[in-house]
Motif scaffolding. Structure first.
Motif, short mmCIF file in Angstrom:
data_model
loop_
_atom_site.label_atom_id
_atom_site.label_comp_id
_atom_site.label_asym_id
_atom_site.label_seq_id
_atom_site.Cartn_x
_atom_site.Cartn_y
_atom_site.Cartn_z
N CYS A 1 0.95 -1.22 0.00
CA CYS A 1 -0.08 -0.03 -0.01
C CYS A 1 0.73 1.39 0.10
O CYS A 1 0.23 2.15 0.02
N LEU A 2 2.02 1.03 -0.04
CA LEU A 2 2.87 2.25 -0.04
C LEU A 2 3.69 2.30 -1.56
O LEU A 2 4.12 1.27 -2.09
N ASN A 3 3.34 3.45 -2.14
CA ASN A 3 4.17 3.56 -3.39
C ASN A 3 5.53 3.42 -3.54
O ASN A 3 6.22 4.22 -2.75
N PRO A 4 5.89 2.34 -4.31
CA PRO A 4 7.43 1.99 -4.21
C PRO A 4 8.35 2.91 -4.74
O PRO A 4 9.55 3.15 -4.57
N ARG A 5 7.70 4.07 -5.64
CA ARG A 5 8.67 4.99 -6.17
C ARG A 5 8.75 6.29 -5.43
O ARG A 5 9.33 7.29 -5.77
N MET A 6 8.04 6.37 -4.15
CA MET A 6 8.03 7.55 -3.20
C MET A 6 8.60 7.35 -2.04
O MET A 6 8.77 6.41 -1.40
N THR A 7 9.35 8.45 -1.59
CA THR A 7 10.23 8.41 -0.42
C THR A 7 9.09 8.43 0.94
O THR A 7 7.75 9.04 0.55
N VAL A 8 9.48 8.04 1.91
CA VAL A 8 8.63 8.01 3.06
C VAL A 8 8.02 9.32 3.13
O VAL A 8 6.77 9.51 3.72
N ASN A 20 13.83 10.29 3.98
CA ASN A 20 14.02 10.49 2.82
C ASN A 20 14.42 9.15 1.97
O ASN A 20 14.78 8.94 1.03
N ARG A 21 14.06 7.94 2.83
CA ARG A 21 14.37 6.75 2.46
C ARG A 21 12.88 6.14 1.85
O ARG A 21 11.94 6.76 1.76
N TYR A 22 13.15 4.94 0.92
CA TYR A 22 12.08 4.32 0.20
C TYR A 22 11.48 3.25 1.05
O TYR A 22 12.11 2.64 1.79
N PRO A 23 10.17 2.92 0.83
CA PRO A 23 9.42 1.90 1.44
C PRO A 23 10.10 0.47 1.54
O PRO A 23 10.20 -0.14 2.66
N HIS A 24 10.78 0.28 0.50
CA HIS A 24 11.44 -1.07 0.33
C HIS A 24 12.57 -1.30 1.43
O HIS A 24 13.18 -2.43 1.70
N ASN A 57 4.29 4.82 -11.92
CA ASN A 57 4.77 3.35 -11.81
C ASN A 57 4.72 2.73 -13.03
O ASN A 57 5.44 1.77 -13.38
N SER A 58 3.43 2.83 -13.79
CA SER A 58 3.57 2.12 -15.02
C SER A 58 4.38 2.42 -15.99
O SER A 58 4.65 1.60 -16.96
N LEU A 59 5.10 3.60 -16.01
CA LEU A 59 5.86 4.10 -17.02
C LEU A 59 7.19 3.20 -16.90
O LEU A 59 7.84 3.24 -18.18
N ILE A 60 7.31 2.85 -15.71
CA ILE A 60 9.01 2.38 -15.60
C ILE A 60 9.02 1.11 -16.71
O ILE A 60 10.15 1.44 -17.40
N PRO A 61 8.39 0.05 -16.68
CA PRO A 61 8.78 -0.94 -17.80
C PRO A 61 8.30 -0.29 -18.99
O PRO A 61 9.17 -0.73 -20.03
N GLY A 77 17.05 1.57 -13.28
CA GLY A 77 17.60 1.54 -11.95
C GLY A 77 17.39 3.06 -11.19
O GLY A 77 17.23 3.25 -9.99
N ILE A 78 17.27 3.86 -12.08
CA ILE A 78 17.19 5.37 -11.89
C ILE A 78 15.58 5.62 -11.49
O ILE A 78 15.35 6.32 -10.54
N LEU A 79 14.68 5.05 -12.40
CA LEU A 79 13.23 5.38 -12.17
C LEU A 79 12.80 4.46 -10.87
O LEU A 79 11.91 4.85 -10.26
N ASP A 80 13.21 3.32 -10.58
CA ASP A 80 12.68 2.29 -9.67
C ASP A 80 13.51 2.43 -8.52
O ASP A 80 14.71 1.70 -8.48
#
Lengths: 325, 565, 337
Positions: A106-113, A151-155, C257-261, C328-331
């Motif tokens: 449920c956390l967008n993986p591309r956004m920082t905390v 500034n960290r990411y969820p993963h 997020n969809s744009l990454i691939p 790597g940059i995007l994800d």
């Protein structure tokens, strides 16, 4: 009870259409939630329990208007929100939030905390950048996380930490009412207690109201003031915690409680388990009459014919069963 | 680009101030060749597209016109024995250049340039692709500034190989002096933009794409050419080239429209352009293998040592195969305007064309059957004729090309009617015609019973062409399979005629000899000619002056082309 | 990331050497002959001389080494000389990779072809992306709607109908019948003013659209699938629960997020642009790199084919690396060490 109800749900139903075939014709519907009614008082925690698939989560999401309910009425702080849409709905969202089961997904993986927590602030407040940052750090601190993690990411976090982030996110807008949808189910047992304690602490601190959805009866017993039991889309019993655990009335509640192990070995030794026969029927094709009639050990002819009414009993207890007097 | 603009501006200014306003007055001429020009030096490329595109820029001393007659170009008259230009012993020819010829850069054309051209092509390391035009040339000397003498090592009854026709144009010594031999490919600028005497000069060359040209300011006829600029575009396919002239009208001239006849006539119906055709010496023919291609023979396969062919050596079989073919239908299906039935391997020019074999023009299945019956070939249980355990089963190969495959299918069907079994095979053209020694699929190796392709000869003189079928031309491992006598036909009588022709100078006598050789080949069935193939091109109705020519470049008279009024 | 990139580049060197050798060997083994397409009137002994003058007389390893030297040493040196206007060593006699058909340096031919290929094929790629992304997004967001169904149908048509057919249909309609657009691309055309720019646009429309339709149909399906994948993710529900506007949910959370691939796929497809579009280039006579390659193959112009294919191989290796790095940059979940 005494206190005024912050949330009032009346006859809430959520049906999902079923499409089949080449032309995707509608062939029926799944009654995920069927005529559910209850109130939650301010500052109270209502536990909602039931087997998986019984419609608990759907109820939670429908209350928060993440789904459009098929029927019924939802009142938040005395205001009917059932038919709210668009901006009016978004406005009301500041008052009600949700904590999800899977803190990873449920956390967008591309956004920082930081930006995950700050996003609702961007949307609903006019805080300055610096103020927002402060608020984010404050929230992280409040859920017991190092504020420097923003500034960290969820993963990069463990499951428990992620759930804390999810809680921080839910708290960002200082909501009055939070739906906790199995918030601890995906966590290690050692972490579960920590998160539940955090939720309790936060409740006291911020005067929060919870709808706590779980299949774990012992955890609900720990946190909830009142408990509602759900079976196949319908509520079967709702009672204050003590009453429900000591004297369950509905045969399904009895069966559920009989499956909870007793901490006291002496009592555990004499615990009598009620084993239910058969499987849960499909919500797409529920039995006629009482939903539970197919598996109920005490069902009679009437149960298979008539749907039992949701009746209020003494002591603030509600039951839907023909056999309970 | 700036320079080019400047040049054309200057040129335009010159013309404007000049009383001879006609040069360059008709705007732009758009030509499309669906094979793009790769290089503008015909000595480094044998491709028709390259020779013809270059023919707008560099010119030979004499052209062939559309009837195959020589016409003077950079000279005032064609040297002959009668006018003393060709020596009595037929070992030299002396050309006299016209007065006042200029290269497009303004320098005079001299005999030294002509002599240099021969030297350039004869250089042993140059890989000159037109070397056959200079066969037997011993030396070329510039006697004075305007007189050049070509000496041959043998008596040349037809001494018009060098400097006649688009394949052997004169190039400028000053430009190519440092491009001799192994250095030839490195002179990209010269190869892409030769300085010439022709009506147009190159302004931009994009290899395998487009050539941009403008009128030559120093062209010898001050009133020509009519067009200020020419775009010679290449690429794509024949059908769309035809469309661009006949339907959309974007181009004025399209070359070599090998398009299904039906499609072409539909396009022509749009009324924007005209389809023109002309016939040279190209003949689509079946080569009949006189030797045995049996794989069991190993190294001796398809060689004279390997022995004669088990059944194609029987004249009755060869005649029957020819009689079974309906050449009219083949023309209709695959060639349309671009073909006519023929019974000769030497169908043109008119003086060489024999009429002795015209019987083959009509199909006669019954006669073919009778021939085979009489020769003892009787149908076996599966309908295939056989004699003494030899079945009439033919492997018939050709290059991959839709018209050829259609022809193959039709021929197979007719041969089946007379009881001959045929197996068809097609091979990619670059393999079939490519002389790879290691490939078993070349047309020289001829590991099949019958093969089909088109051949022709350059210019108008058939001497070398007819010599192809002498005994010494038979391809074999000894000569690395290099030889033009694909049928492996060998007849001392024929060889004697070849020898005789090489010493005969008088045109009528030469014609009689050529006809005799043609008839001998036809009647003995070494080859089965099918179609006399012509070139088909199209020009816009607004373009005047096109004289379609198979004997020279199609653009040979482009200086005379102009816009219709 | 830098170390990773350098390591990948180092690994690419032996890979590319092996590729170059394989291409050379395959072309050498192929039974085609540079004199095969010459008129039959050219006698065999002349053909043999032509072959020798092309260097075919030398044994295979020598020819390969010569090519290596020409391509990896002489060509770069020549390029440096041209850029800086200097002379290094004996540049007069330094042999560059020469095309057999045109007898000119292959690299110059490629450079000459680059503009039209990049303009037409590159533009079609850009147009394809611009069409594909909105279609993919809307199709996924309104899954099974009329828009989605029509989009799916057009994608299938665009993908399955070959470009030579769509190209021909366009020519027949817009050039032959309506006479609006030129059917033949003018590679010598220079854009100098508005009118010539308009002409350039007109001559680019058909080839660009034919290719764009093809590219877009692939990409839009990919975009749709990727969107659907992300739309059902929990974080999308979280975003809605946060009270975000639907636009923000779609554009900030789902689309990004969809744009990454999709971006990866786009990066991997870029070498195709340089490869040109053989069929489309032939139909409209754009005469770019694709047409250069096919002419080279037909004419057995081995140095040209060898060099072009090798450059494609280099581009493919590089863009594979680029795609990985971009991913790597995007994800943030991907880390290269």
């Amino acid at each position: 009870m005494g206190a005024e109800a912050i949330l009032r749900v009346d006859g809430l139903s959520m049906y999902f259409p079923v499409y089949r075939g080449v032309l995707r014709k509608k062939v029926g519907e799944i009654k995920a939630v069927d005529e559910v009614s209850f109130d939650i008082a301010k500052g109270e925690t209502l536990g909602l329990v039931g087997e998986s698939g019984c419609g608990k989560s759907t109820t939670g999401r429908a209350i928060l208007k993440l789904y459009d309910p098929t029927a019924g009425r939802i009142e938040l702080q005395g205001k009917d929100i059932t038919d709210l849409e668009g901006d009016a709905l978004r406005e009301i969202r500041t008052d009600m939030q949700m904590i999800f089961q899977d803190p990873q997904a449920c956390l967008n993986p591309r956004m920082t905390v930081g930006s995950i927590i700050a996003e609702p602030l961007d949307e609903h407040t006019r805080l300055k950048k610096r103020q927002k940052r402060e608020r984010v750090r404050e929230l992280l601190n409040a859920v017991g996380m190092n504020p420097d993690f923003e500034n960290r990411y969820p993963h990069e976090f463990s499951g428990g930490q992620r759930q804390r982030i999810g809680i921080a996110r839910a708290l960002a807008l200082e909501p009055k009412f939070i739906v906790c949808d199995e918030p601890i189910a995906a966590l290690d047992v050692s972490i579960q207690a920590q998160v539940v304690n955090l939720l309790e602490d936060l409740q006291k601190e911020h005067d929060l109201t919870y709808l706590f959805i779980s299949h774990d009866l012992s955890m609900v017993r720990h946190i909830a003031d009142r408990i509602a039991v759900m079976y196949l889309g319908r509520l079967v019993e709702l009672a204050p915690r003590q009453q429900l655990y000591t004297m369950p009335r509905h045969p399904y509640t009895k069966a559920l409680l009989s499956a909870v192990p007793e901490p006291d070995p002496a009592r555990e030794a004499v615990r009598e388990r009620i084993i239910l026969k058969g499987d849960v029927p499909s919500p797409a094709n529920p039995p006629s009459g009482c939903n539970f009639s197919t598996r109920c050990p005490i069902a009679e002819e009437k149960c298979r014919r008539e749907t039992p009414a949701w009746r209020e009993m003494d002591g603030g207890r509600f039951v839907a069963c023909h056999m309970v007097q | 680009m700036k320079k080019a603009l400047l040049c054309s501006a200057v040129a335009a200014g010159l013309f404007a101030g000049n009383a001879l306003a006609e040069r360059g007055s008709d705007g732009q001429l758009n030509i499309i060749y669906w094979q793009a020009a790769s290089i503008l030096n015909p000595y480094l490329s044998g491709g028709t597209k390259d020779i013809e595109s270059a023919s707008m820029v560099i010119e030979p001393l004499a052209h062939y016109d559309e009837t195959g007659t020589m016409v003077p170009n950079l000279v005032d008259e064609i040297p002959t024995v009668d006018n003393g230009g060709v020596s009595e012993d037929l070992k030299s020819i002396t050309w006299k250049l016209s007065d006042g010829l200029m290269w497009s850069d303004g320098t005079p054309v001299t005999a030294a340039d002509v002599a240099f051209t021969a030297e350039y092509c004869l250089h042993p390391e140059g890989g000159c692709q037109q070397a056959s035009n200079f066969t037997d040339v011993e030396s070329v000397e510039a006697i004075d500034d305007s007189t050049v003498k070509v000496n041959f090592s043998v008596a040349k009854p037809f001494p018009y190989g060098p400097f006649v026709g688009a394949q052997a144009p004169v190039i400028q010594k000053a430009q190519f002096e440092n491009c001799m031999g192994a250095k030839a490919p490195e002179c990209t600028d010269a190869n892409f933009g030769p300085i010439g005497t022709g009506p147009y000069v190159v302004t931009e060359f994009k290899a395998n794409d487009v050539v941009s040209l403008k009128a030559n300011p120093n062209y010898r006829d001050a009133a020509k050419p009519a067009f200020a600029t020419v775009v010679f575009k290449g690429g794509g396919d024949a059908a769309s080239a035809a469309r661009s002239v006949l339907e959309t009208g974007e181009f004025d001239y399209a070359w070599n429209l090998q398009v299904e006849p039906e499609i072409l006539s539909k396009m022509a119906a749009a009324g924007k352009g005209t389809v023109v055709s002309s016939f040279g010496t190209s003949v689509e023919r079946l080569m009949v293998n006189m030797t045995n291609p049996d794989p069991a023979l190993g190294d001796k396969r398809a060689t004279v040592e390997g022995g004669p062919h088990p059944f194609l050596t029987d004249p009755a079989v060869r005649t029957a195969l020819s009689k079974a073919i309906d050449r009219e239908i083949l023309v209709e299906v695959g060639y349309g305007e671009a073909g006519q039935p023929t019974c000769n391997v030497l169908p043109a020019p008119a003086i060489y064309a024999s009429t002795a074999n015209d019987a083959c023009l009509g199909q006669d299945i019954e006669a073919a059957k009778k021939l085979l019956d009489d020769a003892g070939w009787v149908p076996g249980s599966d309908g295939v004729r056989e004699k003494d355990g030899v079945r009439l089963s033919i492997l018939y190969q050709t290059s991959t090309n839709s018209v050829r495959q259609a022809t193959q299918a039709l021929v197979k069907q007719w041969w089946a009617e007379i009881g001959v079994e045929t197996e068809l095979r097609n091979i990619d053209a670059s393999v079939f015609f490519g002389g790879d020694q290691s490939s078993p699929d070349t047309f020289q190796k001829f590991f099949a019973d019958i093969e089909m392709y088109t051949n022709n000869f350059d210019g108008t003189d058939p001497e070398n062409y007819m010599a192809n079928w002498s005994c010494k031309e038979i391809p074999s491992p000894e000569n690395q399979w290099l030889g033009d006598n694909m049928p492996r036909y060998c007849n001392p009588e024929y060889d004697a005629l070849v020898a005789e022709m090489s010493t005969t100078a008088k045109l009528e006598d030469r014609a009689a000899l050529a006809k005799k050789m043609n008839d001998m080949l036809m009647q003995e069935g070494a080859m089965i000619p099918l179609i006399h193939r012509g070139g088909v091109s199209a020009h816009a109705n607004s373009l005047e002056g096109v004289r379609m020519n198979e004997w020279d470049s199609e653009l040979w008279n482009i200086a005379d082309w102009k816009r219709a009024e | 990331m830098l170390n990773y990139t350098i390591r990948r580049l180092l690994f690419a060197i032996p890979t590319l050497l092996v590729i170059s050798f394989l291409i050379f060997a395959i072309l050498d083994l192929a039974p085609s002959d540079p004199t095969g397409n010459l008129p039959l009137t050219i006698p065999p002994e002349v053909r043999e001389k032509i072959r020798l003058s092309l260097g075919l007389g030398e044994p295979f390893p020598i020819r390969y080494l010569k090519w290596l030297q020409q391509f990896f040493i002489n060509e770069p040196l020549n390029m440096i000389e041209q850029w800086f206007g200097i002379t290094i060593g004996d540049s007069e006699n330094r042999l560059r990779v020469q095309s057999w058909a045109t007898r000119s340096p292959v690299v110059d031919l490629i450079v000459e072809r680059m503009p039209q290929t990049l303009w037409v094929v590159g533009m079609s790629y850009v147009v394809g992306i611009l069409i594909a992304i909105p279609i993919g997004v809307i199709s996924a967001y309104k899954q099974y709607s009329v828009f989605d169904q029509v989009g799916t149908f057009i994608s299938m048509v665009g993908f399955s109908v070959p470009t030579f057919f769509t190209g021909l249909v366009l020519i027949v309609v817009f050039s032959s019948t309506l006479g609006w657009l030129p059917s033949i691309y003018d590679t010598t055309h220079k854009v100098t003013d508005l009118a010539s720019f308009w002409f350039q646009v007109k001559q680019m429309i058909m080839p660009v659209m034919v290719l764009a339709l093809f590219n877009a149909s692939q990409l839009s399906r990919f975009m749709r699938a990727s969107m659907l994948d992300n739309l059902s993710q929990d974080y999308v529900r979280t975003a809605r629960a946060k009270g975000l506007k639907e636009r923000a949910v779609l554009l900030i959370h789902v689309l990004r997020n969809s744009l990454i691939p999709v971006v990866t796929v786009i990066a991997l497809g870029i070498p195709q642009i340089f490869g040109g579009a053989i069929i489309t280039e032939q139909i409209f006579r754009v005469n770019g790199l694709g047409q250069l390659l096919i002419i080279g193959i037909q004419g057995a112009d081995i140095p040209l084919v060898q060099t072009l294919t090798f450059i494609f191989a280099v581009l493919i290796v590089l863009f594979n690396l680029l795609a990985d790095i971009v991913y790597g940059i995007l994800d943030p979940r991907i880390r290269y060490e």
